[in-house]
Scaffold this motif. Structure first.
Motif, short mmCIF file in Angstrom:
data_model
loop_
_atom_site.label_atom_id
_atom_site.label_comp_id
_atom_site.label_asym_id
_atom_site.label_seq_id
_atom_site.Cartn_x
_atom_site.Cartn_y
_atom_site.Cartn_z
N ALA A 137 0.85 -1.20 0.00
CA ALA A 137 0.00 0.00 0.00
C ALA A 137 0.88 1.25 0.00
O ALA A 137 2.02 1.21 0.43
N GLN A 138 0.32 2.31 -0.51
CA GLN A 138 1.03 3.58 -0.53
C GLN A 138 0.44 4.50 0.52
O GLN A 138 -0.77 4.50 0.74
N LYS A 139 1.31 5.29 1.13
CA LYS A 139 0.84 6.22 2.16
C LYS A 139 1.74 7.44 2.20
O LYS A 139 2.95 7.34 2.05
N ILE A 140 1.12 8.59 2.40
CA ILE A 140 1.85 9.85 2.57
C ILE A 140 1.52 10.41 3.95
O ILE A 140 0.34 10.45 4.33
N VAL B 46 11.21 28.18 5.23
CA VAL B 46 10.41 27.24 6.01
C VAL B 46 10.48 25.87 5.36
O VAL B 46 10.56 25.78 4.12
N THR B 47 10.47 24.83 6.18
CA THR B 47 10.48 23.45 5.69
C THR B 47 9.19 22.76 6.09
O THR B 47 8.83 22.74 7.27
N LEU B 48 8.53 22.19 5.11
CA LEU B 48 7.31 21.41 5.35
C LEU B 48 7.65 19.93 5.17
O LEU B 48 8.21 19.54 4.14
N ASP B 49 7.30 19.13 6.17
CA ASP B 49 7.73 17.75 6.19
C ASP B 49 6.78 16.83 5.44
O ASP B 49 5.55 17.02 5.45
N CYS B 50 7.36 15.80 4.83
CA CYS B 50 6.58 14.78 4.15
C CYS B 50 7.35 13.47 4.20
O CYS B 50 8.53 13.42 3.83
N THR B 51 6.72 12.43 4.69
CA THR B 51 7.30 11.09 4.59
C THR B 51 6.31 10.22 3.84
O THR B 51 5.11 10.49 3.80
N TYR B 52 6.83 9.16 3.24
CA TYR B 52 5.98 8.33 2.41
C TYR B 52 6.34 6.87 2.61
O TYR B 52 7.42 6.54 3.12
N ASP B 53 5.43 6.03 2.18
CA ASP B 53 5.66 4.60 2.25
C ASP B 53 5.12 3.97 0.98
O ASP B 53 3.99 4.25 0.58
N THR B 54 5.92 3.18 0.35
CA THR B 54 5.51 2.49 -0.87
C THR B 54 6.42 1.30 -1.11
O THR B 54 7.58 1.30 -0.68
N SER B 55 5.87 0.31 -1.78
CA SER B 55 6.69 -0.82 -2.18
C SER B 55 7.13 -0.69 -3.64
O SER B 55 7.84 -1.55 -4.17
N ASP B 56 6.67 0.38 -4.28
CA ASP B 56 7.11 0.68 -5.65
C ASP B 56 8.60 1.00 -5.66
O ASP B 56 9.12 1.63 -4.73
N GLN B 57 9.27 0.60 -6.73
CA GLN B 57 10.65 1.02 -6.93
C GLN B 57 10.70 2.33 -7.70
O GLN B 57 11.64 3.11 -7.55
N GLY C 121 2.63 6.18 -8.19
CA GLY C 121 3.50 5.05 -8.52
C GLY C 121 2.81 4.12 -9.48
O GLY C 121 1.68 4.35 -9.91
N LEU C 122 3.51 3.06 -9.82
CA LEU C 122 2.95 2.09 -10.75
C LEU C 122 1.88 1.24 -10.08
O LEU C 122 0.92 0.82 -10.71
N ILE C 123 2.05 1.00 -8.79
CA ILE C 123 1.06 0.21 -8.05
C ILE C 123 -0.26 0.96 -8.06
O ILE C 123 -0.33 2.15 -7.78
#
Lengths: 114, 115
Positions: free
Chosen positions: B1-4, B19-30, B96-98
């Motif tokens: 699954a994809q998540k931001i 200013v810095t705005l944070d973002c982390t993500y999770d994906t199994s896509d390459q 992503g491709l997924i």
């Protein structure tokens, strides 16, 4: 030069009365999306099309349907709108030619349910 | 699954500062793309900047730059020399491709620029 056009910009509908929102694009993009966005929240993906292949998000209520008769047009049908369906509905397109092209958004349709 | 994930519901910055705005993500896509959008109170979604998963250089677009740390799965937006017109919601997004090229969004960060 509008590229993704949503009509109408504002829509008022009665509780339970079917309503259709429309989106057209001049970009010839294969992928079209419908998002629901409630106040101060992230856009929530309802559906997307890759050409005619329809992809329904698992948590999209059955009350929401979509049609894409051709590349240029896409419709969002809400069969029986409830008060909780009041939101901004955003249509977007993207090209699948690589992943480096951004999604282009229309200006949205703000739906009010009375 | 994809998540931001965007963990900053609101940020304040003084005009002309960065200013810095944070973002982390999770994906199994390459292979995937990361995007930042700005949404002013008018509601339109304005594309700001893109970073590809295979890009070695951090993306820059005028006053916007993306601090991409692939190993940490983070893609933070840096806005330099903030202006009053930068006050808006900012969304991090990924495609992503997924899932057939679908674009998903984080919860957003509301930025307030103070004069």
């Amino acid at each position: 030069d509008a590229m993704v056009i949503q009509n109408p910009r504002y829509q008022v509908t009665q509780f339970g009365k079917p309503v259709t929102l429309s989106c057209s694009q001049t970009l010839n993009h294969n992928v079209m999306y419908w998002y629901q966005q409630k106040s101060s929240q992230a856009p929530k993906l309802l559906f997307h099309y890759y050409d005619k292949d329809f992809n329904n998000e698992a948590d999209t209520p059955d009350n929401f349907q979509s049609r894409r008769p051709n590349t240029s047009f896409c419709f969002l049908d809400i069969r029986s709108p409830g008060l909780g369906d009041a939101a901004m509905y955003l249509c977007a397109t993207s090209s699948p030619q690589g992943l480096n092209t951004e999604a282009f958004f229309g200006q949205g349709t703000r739906l009010t349910v009375v | 699954a994809q998540k931001i994930t965007q963990t900053q519901p609101g940020m304040f910055v003084q005009e002309k500062e960065a200013v810095t705005l944070d973002c982390t993500y999770d994906t199994s896509d390459q292979s995937y793309g990361l995007f930042w959008y700005k949404q002013p109170s008018s509601g339109e979604m304005i594309f700001l900047i893109y970073q590809g998963s295979y890009d070695e250089q951090n993306a820059t677009e005028g006053r916007y730059s993306l601090n991409f740390q692939k190993a940490r799965k983070s893609a933070n937006l840096v806005i330099s020399a903030s202006q009053l017109g930068d006050s808006a919601m900012y969304f991090c997004a990924m495609r992503g491709l997924i899932g057939g090229f679908k674009t998903i969004f984080g919860a957003g960060t509301r930025l307030f620029v103070k004069a």
